[in-house]
Design a protein around this motif. Sequence first.
Motif, PDB file in Angstrom:
ATOM      1  N   VAL A  56       0.839  -1.204   0.000  1.00 12.56           N
ATOM      2  CA  VAL A  56       0.000   0.000   0.000  1.00 12.56           C
ATOM      3  C   VAL A  56       0.870   1.249   0.000  1.00 12.56           C
ATOM      4  O   VAL A  56       0.638   2.187  -0.767  1.00 12.56           O
ATOM      5  CB  VAL A  56      -0.952   0.004   1.212  1.00 12.56           C
ATOM      6  N   PHE A  57       1.888   1.274   0.857  1.00 17.61           N
ATOM      7  CA  PHE A  57       2.767   2.440   0.916  1.00 17.61           C
ATOM      8  C   PHE A  57       3.476   2.669  -0.421  1.00 17.61           C
ATOM      9  O   PHE A  57       3.486   3.775  -0.959  1.00 17.61           O
ATOM     10  CB  PHE A  57       3.802   2.264   2.024  1.00 17.61           C
ATOM     11  N   LEU A  58       4.064   1.619  -0.976  1.00 21.59           N
ATOM     12  CA  LEU A  58       4.846   1.777  -2.205  1.00 21.59           C
ATOM     13  C   LEU A  58       3.957   2.103  -3.409  1.00 21.59           C
ATOM     14  O   LEU A  58       4.351   2.883  -4.282  1.00 21.59           O
ATOM     15  CB  LEU A  58       5.647   0.507  -2.486  1.00 21.59           C
ATOM     16  N   THR A  59       2.784   1.517  -3.454  1.00 15.69           N
ATOM     17  CA  THR A  59       1.892   1.770  -4.576  1.00 15.69           C
ATOM     18  C   THR A  59       1.425   3.214  -4.604  1.00 15.69           C
ATOM     19  O   THR A  59       1.146   3.781  -5.669  1.00 15.69           O
ATOM     20  CB  THR A  59       0.678   0.822  -4.514  1.00 15.69           C
ATOM     21  N   PRO A  78      13.032  -2.175   5.004  1.00 21.45           N
ATOM     22  CA  PRO A  78      12.646  -0.860   5.551  1.00 21.45           C
ATOM     23  C   PRO A  78      13.487   0.283   5.010  1.00 21.45           C
ATOM     24  O   PRO A  78      12.975   1.392   4.792  1.00 21.45           O
ATOM     25  CB  PRO A  78      12.853  -1.038   7.060  1.00 21.45           C
ATOM     26  N   ARG A  79      14.763   0.039   4.758  1.00 19.07           N
ATOM     27  CA  ARG A  79      15.624   1.096   4.224  1.00 19.07           C
ATOM     28  C   ARG A  79      15.211   1.489   2.815  1.00 19.07           C
ATOM     29  O   ARG A  79      15.272   2.665   2.449  1.00 19.07           O
ATOM     30  CB  ARG A  79      17.084   0.634   4.245  1.00 19.07           C
ATOM     31  N   GLU A  80      14.783   0.518   2.014  1.00 20.54           N
ATOM     32  CA  GLU A  80      14.328   0.811   0.665  1.00 20.54           C
ATOM     33  C   GLU A  80      13.024   1.599   0.700  1.00 20.54           C
ATOM     34  O   GLU A  80      12.815   2.518  -0.095  1.00 20.54           O
ATOM     35  CB  GLU A  80      14.132  -0.497  -0.111  1.00 20.54           C
ATOM     36  N   LEU A  81      12.144   1.243   1.617  1.00 17.55           N
ATOM     37  CA  LEU A  81      10.877   1.960   1.743  1.00 17.55           C
ATOM     38  C   LEU A  81      11.125   3.415   2.131  1.00 17.55           C
ATOM     39  O   LEU A  81      10.497   4.325   1.580  1.00 17.55           O
ATOM     40  CB  LEU A  81      10.009   1.268   2.788  1.00 17.55           C
ATOM     41  N   VAL A  82      12.040   3.651   3.048  1.00 16.13           N
ATOM     42  CA  VAL A  82      12.378   5.018   3.447  1.00 16.13           C
ATOM     43  C   VAL A  82      13.024   5.767   2.280  1.00 16.13           C
ATOM     44  O   VAL A  82      12.704   6.931   2.018  1.00 16.13           O
ATOM     45  CB  VAL A  82      13.318   5.005   4.667  1.00 16.13           C
ATOM     46  N   ARG A  83      13.918   5.110   1.559  1.00 13.70           N
ATOM     47  CA  ARG A  83      14.608   5.760   0.442  1.00 13.70           C
ATOM     48  C   ARG A  83      13.612   6.208  -0.627  1.00 13.70           C
ATOM     49  O   ARG A  83      13.687   7.335  -1.133  1.00 13.70           O
ATOM     50  CB  ARG A  83      15.629   4.807  -0.174  1.00 13.70           C
ATOM     51  N   ARG A  84      12.686   5.340  -0.974  1.00 12.74           N
ATOM     52  CA  ARG A  84      11.708   5.691  -2.005  1.00 12.74           C
ATOM     53  C   ARG A  84      10.767   6.799  -1.524  1.00 12.74           C
ATOM     54  O   ARG A  84      10.364   7.655  -2.316  1.00 12.74           O
ATOM     55  CB  ARG A  84      10.903   4.458  -2.399  1.00 12.74           C
ATOM     56  N   THR A 136       6.499   7.526   9.659  1.00 14.60           N
ATOM     57  CA  THR A 136       5.742   8.524  10.419  1.00 14.60           C
ATOM     58  C   THR A 136       6.571   9.783  10.625  1.00 14.60           C
ATOM     59  O   THR A 136       6.074  10.908  10.476  1.00 14.60           O
ATOM     60  CB  THR A 136       5.292   7.955  11.768  1.00 14.60           C
ATOM     61  N   ALA A 137       7.837   9.604  10.956  1.00 13.37           N
ATOM     62  CA  ALA A 137       8.729  10.751  11.158  1.00 13.37           C
ATOM     63  C   ALA A 137       8.910  11.523   9.859  1.00 13.37           C
ATOM     64  O   ALA A 137       8.902  12.769   9.850  1.00 13.37           O
ATOM     65  CB  ALA A 137      10.079  10.281  11.689  1.00 13.37           C
ATOM     66  N   LEU A 138       9.067  10.812   8.746  1.00 14.63           N
ATOM     67  CA  LEU A 138       9.195  11.482   7.445  1.00 14.63           C
ATOM     68  C   LEU A 138       7.933  12.262   7.108  1.00 14.63           C
ATOM     69  O   LEU A 138       7.998  13.374   6.564  1.00 14.63           O
ATOM     70  CB  LEU A 138       9.476  10.457   6.346  1.00 14.63           C
ATOM     71  N   TYR A 139       6.787  11.678   7.427  1.00 14.10           N
ATOM     72  CA  TYR A 139       5.525  12.368   7.156  1.00 14.10           C
ATOM     73  C   TYR A 139       5.417  13.652   7.972  1.00 14.10           C
ATOM     74  O   TYR A 139       5.010  14.701   7.451  1.00 14.10           O
ATOM     75  CB  TYR A 139       4.356  11.434   7.464  1.00 14.10           C
ATOM     76  N   ARG A 140       5.802  13.607   9.243  1.00 10.25           N
ATOM     77  CA  ARG A 140       5.759  14.811  10.078  1.00 10.25           C
ATOM     78  C   ARG A 140       6.670  15.896   9.499  1.00 10.25           C
ATOM     79  O   ARG A 140       6.297  17.075   9.437  1.00 10.25           O
ATOM     80  CB  ARG A 140       6.192  14.476  11.510  1.00 10.25           C
TER      81      ARG A 140
END
Length: 212
Positions: A56-59, A78-84, A136-140
């Motif tokens: 869901v996040f990546l899509t 998790p690192r790839e998800l944060v990077r993208r 969550t931190a990135l979103y804030r």
Amino acid sequence: MTDEEKLQRIYAAASELFIQPGYHETQMQMIAQRSQMAVGTLYRLFSGKEALLDYVFLTTLPTTVDRPQTFPLQPVDPRELVRRTEAAYAGWNHQLAGQQATDFDQLLTALFKAFKRYARYFLILEHNPTVNPALTALYRQQRQEIYQRVGDFFQRQRLNLADPQRNGVIVVDLVFWWCAHKRYDSFETEMARSDDEQMLAVVRDMLRRSYQ
């Protein structure tokens, strides 16, 4: 039905259930019922709920997702998800910087477009801040960045506002409420979706007349 069509239906069902009642409260059986599929189909496509959340996040992100050729899909590093996610936010900020120089209408267009894309993604994080603390931190951080950019726009326009930054917060929150909370997180979600574009047009016109 193709696997891609099944994935689209599962994405819609899961993302809404992860908002209400929430990620931890949602079971795969509930997602199967909402998407009108068998539980076995979900487990053929996803190894589990964690992999589905990452999907869901990546899509949602506007970057290209290289999906594996074989199912079930597995959780993402998790690192790839944060990077993208960082790359997607950087692109969004670059777009805002280019569009907000002089034209409030273009700025509104960018805000509405982005918040409609990220609506469910952001609401999932708001309702489940511990499922992925890094996101969550990135979103804030991104939310504060948007507040700042819109506030800076008002500051440059010299609209005789007593507090341009607070006006920026109000505009951002108003657009987000109509694009996200009203559609996916209110008592009137079905009504909101039935005339979604008309309501957004009214909100946009109201903001345009207020600040131009």
